[in-house]
Structure formats: structure tokens, C-alpha cells
Design a protein around this motif. Structure first.
Motif, PDB file in Angstrom:
ATOM      1  N   GLU A   1      10.162  -1.785  -7.973  1.00  0.00           N
ATOM      2  CA  GLU A   1      10.528  -0.458  -8.444  1.00  0.00           C
ATOM      3  C   GLU A   1       9.299   0.273  -8.991  1.00  0.00           C
ATOM      4  N   LYS A   2       8.478  -0.434  -9.771  1.00  0.00           N
ATOM      5  CA  LYS A   2       7.268   0.173 -10.318  1.00  0.00           C
ATOM      6  C   LYS A   2       6.257   0.471  -9.212  1.00  0.00           C
TER       7      LYS A   2
ATOM      8  N   MET B   1       7.008   1.352  -6.165  1.00  0.00           N
ATOM      9  CA  MET B   1       7.475   2.598  -5.549  1.00  0.00           C
ATOM     10  C   MET B   1       7.122   3.797  -6.418  1.00  0.00           C
ATOM     11  N   ASN B   2       7.229   3.628  -7.732  1.00  0.00           N
ATOM     12  CA  ASN B   2       6.890   4.734  -8.640  1.00  0.00           C
ATOM     13  C   ASN B   2       5.401   5.067  -8.580  1.00  0.00           C
ATOM     14  N   VAL B   3       4.551   4.030  -8.435  1.00  0.00           N
ATOM     15  CA  VAL B   3       3.112   4.272  -8.289  1.00  0.00           C
ATOM     16  C   VAL B   3       2.847   5.075  -7.018  1.00  0.00           C
ATOM     17  N   ALA B   4       3.484   4.677  -5.922  1.00  0.00           N
ATOM     18  CA  ALA B   4       3.302   5.388  -4.655  1.00  0.00           C
ATOM     19  C   ALA B   4       3.740   6.848  -4.792  1.00  0.00           C
ATOM     20  N   LYS B   5       4.875   7.079  -5.433  1.00  0.00           N
ATOM     21  CA  LYS B   5       5.360   8.454  -5.621  1.00  0.00           C
ATOM     22  C   LYS B   5       4.403   9.258  -6.490  1.00  0.00           C
ATOM     23  N   ARG B   6       3.867   8.630  -7.529  1.00  0.00           N
ATOM     24  CA  ARG B   6       2.945   9.348  -8.417  1.00  0.00           C
ATOM     25  C   ARG B   6       1.674   9.741  -7.677  1.00  0.00           C
ATOM     26  N   VAL B   7       1.116   8.809  -6.919  1.00  0.00           N
ATOM     27  CA  VAL B   7      -0.106   9.104  -6.170  1.00  0.00           C
ATOM     28  C   VAL B   7       0.125  10.267  -5.207  1.00  0.00           C
ATOM     29  N   LEU B   8       1.254  10.257  -4.515  1.00  0.00           N
ATOM     30  CA  LEU B   8       1.545  11.306  -3.543  1.00  0.00           C
ATOM     31  C   LEU B   8       1.832  12.640  -4.229  1.00  0.00           C
TER      32      LEU B   8
ATOM     33  N   GLU C   1      -3.349 -10.548  -5.798  1.00  0.00           N
ATOM     34  CA  GLU C   1      -3.590  -9.161  -5.395  1.00  0.00           C
ATOM     35  C   GLU C   1      -3.132  -8.894  -3.968  1.00  0.00           C
ATOM     36  N   GLN C   2      -3.174  -9.917  -3.113  1.00  0.00           N
ATOM     37  CA  GLN C   2      -2.742  -9.708  -1.727  1.00  0.00           C
ATOM     38  C   GLN C   2      -1.258  -9.343  -1.663  1.00  0.00           C
ATOM     39  N   VAL C   3      -0.477  -9.874  -2.574  1.00  0.00           N
ATOM     40  CA  VAL C   3       0.950  -9.536  -2.625  1.00  0.00           C
ATOM     41  C   VAL C   3       1.126  -8.067  -2.997  1.00  0.00           C
ATOM     42  N   SER C   4       0.438  -7.632  -4.046  1.00  0.00           N
ATOM     43  CA  SER C   4       0.648  -6.262  -4.531  1.00  0.00           C
ATOM     44  C   SER C   4       0.113  -5.214  -3.565  1.00  0.00           C
ATOM     45  N   ILE C   5      -1.015  -5.484  -2.885  1.00  0.00           N
ATOM     46  CA  ILE C   5      -1.546  -4.466  -1.962  1.00  0.00           C
ATOM     47  C   ILE C   5      -0.640  -4.298  -0.747  1.00  0.00           C
ATOM     48  N   ALA C   6      -0.080  -5.407  -0.263  1.00  0.00           N
ATOM     49  CA  ALA C   6       0.811  -5.307   0.891  1.00  0.00           C
ATOM     50  C   ALA C   6       2.071  -4.517   0.536  1.00  0.00           C
ATOM     51  N   LEU C   7       2.633  -4.790  -0.622  1.00  0.00           N
ATOM     52  CA  LEU C   7       3.858  -4.090  -1.035  1.00  0.00           C
ATOM     53  C   LEU C   7       3.597  -2.605  -1.291  1.00  0.00           C
ATOM     54  N   LEU C   8       2.439  -2.288  -1.892  1.00  0.00           N
ATOM     55  CA  LEU C   8       2.146  -0.879  -2.153  1.00  0.00           C
ATOM     56  C   LEU C   8       1.892  -0.122  -0.846  1.00  0.00           C
TER      57      LEU C   8
END
Length: 410
Positions: free
Chosen positions: A17-18, A20-27, A78-85
Motif C-alpha cells: 500500500e505504501k 503504491m502511495n510512493v508511486a502516486k506521489r512521484v507521479l 532492495e531487489q524486492v522493493s524495486i521490483a514492486l515499485l
């Protein structure tokens, strides 16, 4: 059009969920022609969880014999978080690609778990940006000359982000974290601490070195080297944070010090009864350097004038203590010293600020504040813009609050 590097810490990407929120904020902040690189840490407590797994094998997993395998283990977070983001961006209709430190050409020294960045070759990053991708990069990691993964130490994602920003000649580097800027003291300890609008590289480097956990010291060094402004701000609000830059833009600078820092992750070592003769200090500290152990506060004092022996007292990071014990035990035998004492219930409290230059009495006020709080000082060390005291670990909160009240009264 701007080229911007944004870094998000583990708490910012602790859940899908967080993320997705990071992606929305960046965009939401992105202008149509902007080129964006996002550097992320491992999700939430992932790094601690991975360390706990290693402790299931050996309770001291940071021994030198395990260092390569610890890097192999920790870089997976970090490989987990970059793929999901990257997937989150794609879900929102924005092309994106995830890349590890090796993929972006992040070259590092071969000192596992404590690597230093040697350079960045961002050719592929440029290529992906030119395709219209947001590039999501794994922080905290690089690759050495053998092709092995190397981690950059706790907080290394900050260093990754600033180094990438410098290599790309980015317009700015934004460090998003769970606090909304840099404070005059840790706001979790000092309730009336104040957020700074700006701070110089020089002062921030000293604060980071002395325990201000919001930035890794090497990331500040990178910012100064590339002259990249660093904006430290909150993931969860849109308010301005703190700008780290070469010099202040404000004309009025009434402050004597910029902040009070503390570090509880320290240990004290005393090598007792060593010969008071040339070469002794070199023998002790070169042995520690050979094990990649940094030494901070150092005090030498005469133990017995008639026997011409002395004591050598110094501090290290507490995580290095198991390895340091092995090194120092060998040194004690080699030097025919009396003994070595290791103490973990210690902490370091410091004041930092270029304003103390040419201002007599600053150190005395710090010592007076500690005396009023009934805090005894074990070791004192100074630089041009800082004064540090080693005290009992159990007294750190009282010490930080007392010093902050002295210099930043309500």
C-alpha cells in the motif's frame, strides 16, 4: 524539464500500500518532461529480518569470515522493493524499470558490508530515461571488481542516491524519510527540537558523523563533492524540509550551534598498561585498521610514570566490538600490556555548529549543562565545529535534553 533523483527509505515502502502511495506521489509531482530516478531501500524491517536470519546461523554474523555472504544476503532486500515499485508505476500507466546497483554501474570497493562507492557509470540509466521510463534503483549496494555485491553500510541508500544524482548531473536530490527535515536534536528524545530550513554540507557532515541518523555521512560527502543540493523531507506530507547546501542563503545567522546529536551505538575499549614508547599507538590502531574497524575518540594517559607505562582508551562502533575483541586480545599479548577492558554501556553526545568558531565558552556551557543534569563525562573530543562527550548510555536522554535546553531554550 528537470532531472531529479528521489530516494525513499524503508518506512516509506514498508508495505505494498505504501509502495503504491510512493508511486502516486512521484507521479503527482512529475512534470511532463521531467526525468525521474527513484532510489529505494528494503521494505520496512526487511534488513533487520535478514540479519536475524543470519544470527540463526551465528549470533555474530558480521565476523569477517561471513562478510561476503552477508552482502549476498542483504542485497536481496532492495531487489524486492524495486521490483514492486516498478510494477506500481506500470499499474498506474507510467513506464518504469527496476535496476540493481550492478545494473546501473555502481562500482564499489571490495570491503564487504562497509563498501565505498568508487564511481557510477550510468549509461544504461540515461538510455532508460530517454525511453520515457522512470528508473527504480536499488540503494545500499554496488558491485566490486570481482563482480560480487557489496553493501554500503547502514544508510547507504542515501549515499547511492546522491552519487547517482552527481553522476547524472541531476538538478536536485530529494531524500524522503519518516521525518520532515533535520532537527536541532532527535525529536523523539527532545520534544521542543526545531526543524532547520537549511544547513551547510560541512555542518551536516559533522552531525551525521556524530550520530544524526537522518543522513549517512558519506552521502553528505557525495553532495559536497558534486555540489548537489539535498532536500531532506517527509514522505507523508508536502511541506518543505531541510536543504543541505554549500552555504546559507539567509543573511541573518544568529545561531551559535546548529544541533545536538547523540550516538548510542558505540563501545569503549581501554588497553591498559602498555609501554610508553614510540610505535605503540601505531601497533594498536593499525591492527584495528587491518580489520576495517574505525576508531573515533582517542585518549592516552600516563598510568605509571616510574614504570613508564600508559593506558590507551578509544571508542568504536558497537557492531565492530566482536571483531575488535579478537584484534585487541592479540595486541595485548604482543605488547605485553596489563589487560584490555571492553564497555558497551556508553553513548556519545555532541554539539555541532560553525558558529562556535571564535565564540569562547561554548564547550563550558555544554559541560555545565551536563553537570546540572548530574551526567559524568568520561572522554572529551573536539573538532573545529564540534564538541563530543562520552557518557553512560543510560543517561543519554537526560544529557541531550539538558544540552538542548542550554542552547535552544523555550
Amino acid at each position: 524539464m528537470a532531472l531529479i533523483v528521489k530516494k525513499f527509505g524503508g518506512s516509506s515502502v514498508a508495505s505494498t500500500e505504501k509502495i503504491m502511495n510512493v508511486a502516486k506521489r512521484v507521479l503527482a509531482d512529475k512534470k511532463p518532461e521531467d526525468k525521474i530516478v527513484v532510489v529505494v531501500s528494503a521494505m520496512g524491517d526487511t534488513t533487520d529480518d535478514l540479519i536475524s536470519l543470519a544470527e540463526g546461523i551465528d549470533e555474530h554474523p558480521y565476523k569477517a569470515m561471513y562478510s561476503r555472504e552477508m552482502d549476498m544476503l542483504l542485497t536481496t532486500g532492495e531487489q524486492v522493493s524495486i521490483a514492486l515499485l516498478a510494477m506500481a508505476f506500470q499499474k498506474l500507466g507510467q513506464p518504469a524499470i527496476s535496476m540493481t546497483g550492478a545494473m546501473i554501474g555502481m562500482r564499489a570497493s571490495s570491503v564487504h558490508t562497509k563498501g565505498r562507492i568508487l564511481g557510477v557509470e550510468p549509461k544504461r540509466v540515461h538510455e532508460e530515461l530517454n525511453k520515457g521510463n522512470i528508473v527504480v534503483v536499488a540503494g545500499f549496494q554496488g558491485i566490486d571488481k570481482f563482480g560480487d555485491p557489496v553493501t554500503l553500510g547502514r544508510g547507504g541508500s542515501d549515499t547511492s542516491a546522491v552519487a547517482i544524482a552527481g553522476a547524472l548531473k541531476a538538478d536536485t536530490c530529494e531524500i524522503f524519510t519518516d521525518v520532515d527535515g533535520i532537527y536541532t536534536a532527535d525529536p523523539r528524545i527532545v520534544k521542543n527540537s526545531h526543524k532547520m530550513k537549511e544547513i551547510t554540507y560541512y555542518e551536516m557532515l559533522e552531525m551525521a558523523r556524530l550520530g544524526a541518523g537522518v543522513m549517512q555521512p558519506r552521502s553528505v560527502e557525495m553532495g559536497k563533492f558534486y555540489n548537489i543540493p539535498i532536500h531532506v523531507r517527509s514522505t507523508f506530507t508536502n511541506t518543505n524540509g531541510t536543504i543541505i547546501r554549500e552555504d546559507y542563503t539567509m543573511e541573518d545567522r544568529p545561531f551559535e550551534i546548529r544541533g545536538v546529536t547523540h550516538d548510542e551505538k558505540v563501545a569503549k575499549i581501554a588497553v591498559l598498561g602498555v609501554p610508553n614508547q614510540p610505535g605503540i599507538a601505531h601497533t594498536i590502531f593499525s591492527a584495528l585498521a587491518g580489520a576495517n574497524i574505525d576508531v573515533d575518540m582517542i585518549v592516552q594517559s600516563i598510568r605509571n610514570i616510574e614504570k613508564n607505562i600508559t593506558d590507551m582508551v578509544f571508542t568504536i562502533a558497537s557492531s565492530d566490538l566482536p571483531e575488535a575483541k579478537k584484534v585487541i586480545d592479540e595486541v595485548v599479548v604482543k605488547l605485553n600490556a596489563v589487560s584490555a577492558v571492553f564497555e558497551e554501556d556508553v553513548a556519545k553526545v555532541s554539539i555541532v555548529g560553525a558558529g562556535m568558531l571564535g565564540s569562547p565558552g561554548i564547550a563550558a556551557r555544554m559541560f555545565g549543562a551536563l553537570a546540572k543534569a548530574n551526567v559524568n563525562i568520561d572522554i572529551i573530543s573536539t573538532s573545529e565545529i564540534s564538541v563530543s562527550c562520552l557518557i553512560k548510555g543510560s543517561q543519554i536522554k537526560d544529557a541531550v535534553n539538558a544540552i538542548h535546553e542550554e542552547f535552544f531554550p523555550n
